[in-house]
Design a protein around this motif. Structure first.
Motif, PDB file in Angstrom:
ATOM      1  N   THR A 158       0.843  -1.196   0.000  1.00  0.00           N
ATOM      2  CA  THR A 158       0.000   0.000   0.000  1.00  0.00           C
ATOM      3  C   THR A 158       0.880   1.249   0.000  1.00  0.00           C
ATOM      4  O   THR A 158       2.056   1.202   0.362  1.00  0.00           O
ATOM      5  CB  THR A 158      -0.936   0.024   1.223  1.00  0.00           C
ATOM      6  OG1 THR A 158      -0.153   0.052   2.426  1.00  0.00           O
ATOM      7  CG2 THR A 158      -1.840  -1.190   1.230  1.00  0.00           C
ATOM      8  N   VAL A 176      -9.060  -0.910   1.445  1.00  0.00           N
ATOM      9  CA  VAL A 176      -7.762  -1.536   1.673  1.00  0.00           C
ATOM     10  C   VAL A 176      -7.919  -3.040   1.829  1.00  0.00           C
ATOM     11  O   VAL A 176      -7.148  -3.823   1.263  1.00  0.00           O
ATOM     12  CB  VAL A 176      -7.077  -0.937   2.923  1.00  0.00           C
ATOM     13  CG1 VAL A 176      -5.742  -1.598   3.175  1.00  0.00           C
ATOM     14  CG2 VAL A 176      -6.886   0.555   2.765  1.00  0.00           C
ATOM     15  N   ASN A 212       2.114  -3.014   4.887  1.00  0.00           N
ATOM     16  CA  ASN A 212       1.208  -1.929   5.288  1.00  0.00           C
ATOM     17  C   ASN A 212       2.014  -0.634   5.388  1.00  0.00           C
ATOM     18  O   ASN A 212       2.459  -0.238   6.471  1.00  0.00           O
ATOM     19  CB  ASN A 212       0.562  -2.263   6.630  1.00  0.00           C
ATOM     20  CG  ASN A 212      -0.483  -3.352   6.519  1.00  0.00           C
ATOM     21  OD1 ASN A 212      -1.413  -3.243   5.731  1.00  0.00           O
ATOM     22  ND2 ASN A 212      -0.333  -4.405   7.310  1.00  0.00           N
ATOM     23  N   THR A 228      -6.484   0.944   8.824  1.00  0.00           N
ATOM     24  CA  THR A 228      -6.258   0.419   7.474  1.00  0.00           C
ATOM     25  C   THR A 228      -5.328  -0.792   7.511  1.00  0.00           C
ATOM     26  O   THR A 228      -5.558  -1.787   6.812  1.00  0.00           O
ATOM     27  CB  THR A 228      -5.671   1.505   6.565  1.00  0.00           C
ATOM     28  OG1 THR A 228      -4.509   2.063   7.193  1.00  0.00           O
ATOM     29  CG2 THR A 228      -6.687   2.607   6.294  1.00  0.00           C
ATOM     30  N   ALA A 229      -4.274  -0.726   8.331  1.00  0.00           N
ATOM     31  CA  ALA A 229      -3.344  -1.859   8.438  1.00  0.00           C
ATOM     32  C   ALA A 229      -4.047  -3.081   9.029  1.00  0.00           C
ATOM     33  O   ALA A 229      -3.837  -4.216   8.588  1.00  0.00           O
ATOM     34  CB  ALA A 229      -2.141  -1.469   9.290  1.00  0.00           C
ATOM     35  N   LEU A 248      -6.425  -4.665   6.287  1.00  0.00           N
ATOM     36  CA  LEU A 248      -5.757  -5.446   5.248  1.00  0.00           C
ATOM     37  C   LEU A 248      -5.158  -6.725   5.833  1.00  0.00           C
ATOM     38  O   LEU A 248      -5.255  -7.801   5.223  1.00  0.00           O
ATOM     39  CB  LEU A 248      -4.672  -4.610   4.571  1.00  0.00           C
ATOM     40  CG  LEU A 248      -3.851  -5.328   3.492  1.00  0.00           C
ATOM     41  CD1 LEU A 248      -4.746  -5.999   2.450  1.00  0.00           C
ATOM     42  CD2 LEU A 248      -2.888  -4.346   2.820  1.00  0.00           C
ATOM     43  N   THR A 249      -4.549  -6.628   7.004  1.00  0.00           N
ATOM     44  CA  THR A 249      -3.963  -7.817   7.620  1.00  0.00           C
ATOM     45  C   THR A 249      -5.032  -8.861   7.895  1.00  0.00           C
ATOM     46  O   THR A 249      -4.849 -10.059   7.636  1.00  0.00           O
ATOM     47  CB  THR A 249      -3.235  -7.430   8.919  1.00  0.00           C
ATOM     48  OG1 THR A 249      -2.214  -6.474   8.623  1.00  0.00           O
ATOM     49  CG2 THR A 249      -2.610  -8.649   9.575  1.00  0.00           C
ATOM     50  N   THR A 305       4.636  -3.942   8.722  1.00  0.00           N
ATOM     51  CA  THR A 305       4.030  -2.624   8.891  1.00  0.00           C
ATOM     52  C   THR A 305       5.130  -1.561   8.920  1.00  0.00           C
ATOM     53  O   THR A 305       6.261  -1.834   9.329  1.00  0.00           O
ATOM     54  CB  THR A 305       3.225  -2.540  10.200  1.00  0.00           C
ATOM     55  OG1 THR A 305       4.114  -2.719  11.307  1.00  0.00           O
ATOM     56  CG2 THR A 305       2.150  -3.605  10.253  1.00  0.00           C
TER      57      THR A 305
END
Length: 262
Positions: free
Chosen positions: A16, A74, A93, A121-122, A125-126, A143
């Motif tokens: 990202t 995301v 991330n 957001t992280a 997505l994770t 990250t």
């Protein structure tokens, strides 16, 4: 050979914030190590340029131009990777950032926006990527945090708080997803990206920052990309829940915003 442990041959990564700076350098580094990459950011022209660099080293890039401030958007990148390349092995991330503000100008809403952009957001997505990774060979999540998540400096309350939370999310997610998915982070110092252009274009300010950094230079995006590759590849196979400090040796901010006493 030990260098073989840094290879990601035929693996698939999502990066990202991949249009410029750290994200772009990381996407290209992963491709050079053998991975195909899903690159996402807001600006398509930037992503297309990164995709050309990926193609130049013989790997494939899938471009997703989108507003990644929305966690649902995301999260969708995990399924995009599966559809485009059939698997997902690495998530970076890299999305994040927040303008500096003194505490009295930092509203609760601004703080929550910083948290959402850097942390939520992280997490999104994770969380979406984990089932796709577990359906294959497992994987690695990296990250991108910041030195401001562990030191104090005026004006960085929202950014530093969010990046500290991101580092702790990294440690906690590592426990939840072990042993098949490793989760690590990189806490970066001052890196020469577009976010620092206004500062680094001033020779006097840049000089002060360099002198305040033990290694006497501003970091480069490839410094961070190399650390990400280590954590994402088999070279880092015995690390999880760790945050590497790639900051030139800083123990305090090297940029004073000059904010007055309240």
């Amino acid at each position: 050979m030990i260098l073989d442990r840094f290879l990601l041959t035929d693996r698939v990564a999502v990066v990202t914030g991949a249009g410029r700076g750290i994200g772009a350098a990381t996407a290209v580094a992963l491709a050079e190590a053998g991975a195909d990459v899903v690159v996402s950011a807001r600006t398509k022209d930037d992503l297309d340029a990164v995709a050309e660099r990926v193609s130049a080293v013989g790997r494939r890039a899938h471009v997703v131009a989108a507003d990644l401030s929305d966690p649902d958007t995301v999260a969708g990148l995990a399924e995009t990777a599966r559809e485009a390349f059939g698997r997902l092995d690495v998530v970076v991330n890299n999305l994040g950032g927040t303008y500096p503000r003194p505490l009295l100008d930092t509203s609760t809403e601004f703080l929550e926006q910083a948290f959402r952009f850097n942390v939520s957001t992280a997490h999104a997505l994770t969380r979406a990527a984990a089932p796709v990774m577990l359906a294959g060979d497992g994987g690695a999540v990296v990250t991108i945090s910041s030195i401001m998540g562990r030191v104090s400096g005026r004006g960085f309350l929202a950014y530093g708080t969010a990046k500290a939370a991101l580092a702790q999310l990294t440690r906690l997610a590592a426990y939840d997803l072990a042993p098949r998915i490793r989760v690590n982070g990189v806490a970066v110092g001052s890196v020469a990206t577009s976010a620092l252009d206004l500062v680094l274009d001033n020779d006097e300010v840049r000089g002060r920052m360099e002198r305040a950094t033990p290694l006497r230079r501003i970091g480069e995006a490839q410094d961070v990309a190399a650390a990400v590759l280590y954590l994402a590849s088999p070279a880092g196979a015995y690390l999880t829940g760790k945050v590497l400090e790639v900051d030139g040796g800083l123990q305090a901010p090297n940029l004073d915003l000059g904010l007055p006493d309240p």
